[in-house]
Enzyme design. Structure first.
Site, PDB file in Angstrom:
ATOM      1  N   ASP A  77      74.431  48.693  57.948  1.00 33.51           N
ATOM      2  CA  ASP A  77      74.597  49.846  57.066  1.00 33.51           C
ATOM      3  C   ASP A  77      76.001  49.891  56.477  1.00 33.51           C
ATOM      4  OD1 ASP A  77      71.996  50.600  57.810  1.00 33.51           O
ATOM      5  OD2 ASP A  77      72.769  51.574  59.612  1.00 33.51           O
ATOM      6  N   ASP A 107      64.177  48.399  55.440  1.00 34.15           N
ATOM      7  CA  ASP A 107      64.705  49.200  56.536  1.00 34.15           C
ATOM      8  C   ASP A 107      63.793  50.381  56.840  1.00 34.15           C
ATOM      9  OD1 ASP A 107      66.572  49.772  58.499  1.00 34.15           O
ATOM     10  OD2 ASP A 107      67.755  51.055  57.197  1.00 34.15           O
TER      11      ASP A 107
END
Length: 443
Positions: free
Chosen positions: A364, A195
């Site tokens: 997330d 990420d």
């Protein structure tokens, strides 16, 4: 925007994001602790996903074998996600937007139906809930259809949409919590690193996707949680026939004695894909504020989407045109136009952020909950530590978002703190607390 206090500026937004994240993690912990705990039969069955395609962890394997297999699984999973993300960028670049939208809807439908039904069956078996097959399938059908519609429909109340987004994250997180222990931790660390690179590195797939969507003024074809409803513009395709009506002062003279100017009214006409035609009226206003007759000019062009604020350039045949200094004035006007367009674009981005609030990807939500779900399989003390670490990391990320004013990865800080606090609590804090409690030193 005043930069005196960041917390005063985004405090409400932080609460609007942390509250659903906390609810998602809490429900995943309850689900894992009651249904998928190690002593239950549901936890004994290991699922097969893209995160453990290569190596299946076995209790009889040594620590070195588990670590090596977990690293191999994480590498394969990250490579797979990278390829899929670049494919998403490629499809979005060539405007296969409808395909991406329908694929996302199909994925959400399958999550609610297949994965949701598996979790519901596990809950029914765990608590011995008396329900017949017909009633179960009717409830599952309604839950799936209404959940899918509420996630993608704009006419649904925002609280219903946000609630179904949280339910979607709970289902996927509870499913991924059943991965083997070593694979789970290594995959979480690998995803945090991925990420970080995908969002911030030059040429990162997520960075390219965000920049491409911003340049086209389009929505990302992804599942994103919004802290506030979209009030500034419609999500998805632009179908409004009436565009944005903007008034701007154009052609103003620098001479104080000359108050003549022009006001440009632009109507941005939109279709399903982008702005095809721009029609505007240039009205010259005299010194008394009245419109001079014969000086209303209608201009129609097909130049695509441009900045709403433009300055009118004088024509060489105009009586006010100065042949000696005209070229230099046009160059200066062009420089001012570029600066004005940049400021206007930044202002529009700030206005959009203020009107729509902070947006957080569903990935997330999922991986935060996977971390605390895996911690719940060991002890509740590790759950408390991981939760506080994740919330602290998310708060730091949101503060950095308010400072940097561009897309930031939400996984690295929270996942790093969560993993560190999990092992510190498990290896250091728990033996100390248990020993102190058994020796009656601490109650």
């Amino acid at each position: 925007m005043e930069s005196g206090s960041i917390l005063e500026t985004i405090g409400h937004e932080i609460i609007g994001v942390m509250a659903p994240v906390s609810i998602c993690m809490l429900l995943v912990v309850l689900l894992v602790y009651t249904v998928y705990n190690p002593s239950s039969t549901a936890a004994a069955t290991t699922i097969r996903t893209a995160a453990n395609l290569v190596y299946q962890e076995s209790p009889t394997d040594s620590t070195a074998q588990k670590l090596e297999g977990a690293i191999l699984n994480a590498v394969v999973f990250v490579v797979f996600m990278t390829l899929v993300t670049f494919l998403l960028v490629l499809l979005f670049y060539y405007r296969f937007t409808n395909f991406l939208i329908y694929y996302t809807r199909f994925s959400v439908f399958m999550i609610f139906s297949a994965m949701g039904s598996s979790i519901l069956i596990s809950i029914i078996q765990r608590f011995n809930i008396p329900v017949d097959a017909v009633t179960f399938y009717i409830l599952l059908f309604n839950f799936t259809i209404l959940g899918t519609i509420s996630v993608f429909s704009n006419g649904i109340p925002i609280i219903v949409k946000q609630g179904n987004m949280v339910v979607l994250g709970i289902i996927v997180a509870a499913w991924f919590s059943r991965l083997p222990e070593w694979t789970t931790w290594v995959v979480l660390v690998a995803l945090a690193l991925y990420d970080l690179a995908a969002v911030l590195a030059p040429g990162g797939p997520l960075k390219l996707l965000v920049e491409l969507a911003s340049s086209r003024d389009e929505e990302l074809p992804a599942l994103v949680y919004e802290s506030r409803p979209n009030v500034g513009r419609n999500s998805g395709a632009r179908v409004s026939s009436l565009g944005l009506l903007v008034a701007a002062g154009v052609g103003m003279s620098s001479d104080n004695n000359n108050n003549n100017g022009a006001v440009e009214l632009q109507e941005l006409l939109r279709n399903d894909d982008n702005i095809q035609e721009r029609e505007h009226l240039v009205i010259t206003v005299g010194e008394n504020g009245r419109t001079n007759r014969g000086e209303i000019e209608e201009v129609r062009d097909d130049v695509g989407e441009t900045s709403p604020l433009m300055e009118r350039q004088s024509h060489p045949n105009d009586s006010n045109y100065n042949n000696s200094g005209g070229a230099g004035r046009v160059d200066n006007d062009g420089d001012r136009n570029r600066v004005q367009q940049g400021n206007e674009r930044e202002g529009m981005e700030m206005e959009e952020m203020n009107s729509r609030g902070i947006r957080l990807g569903m990935g997330d939500f999922i991986f935060y909950s996977v971390l605390v779900g895996r911690a719940a399989m060991y002890d509740l003390m590790t759950v408390y530590a991981c939760y506080l670490a994740i919330i602290s990391g998310l708060g730091c990320t949101l503060i950095l978002l308010a400072v940097c004013r561009h897309a930031l990865p939400a996984l690295p800080i929270s996942i790093s703190l969560g993993v560190i606090f999990y092992f510190l609590t498990r290896l250091l804090m728990e033996p100390f607390v248990v020993g102190a409690s058994t020796n009656l030193i601490m109650f």
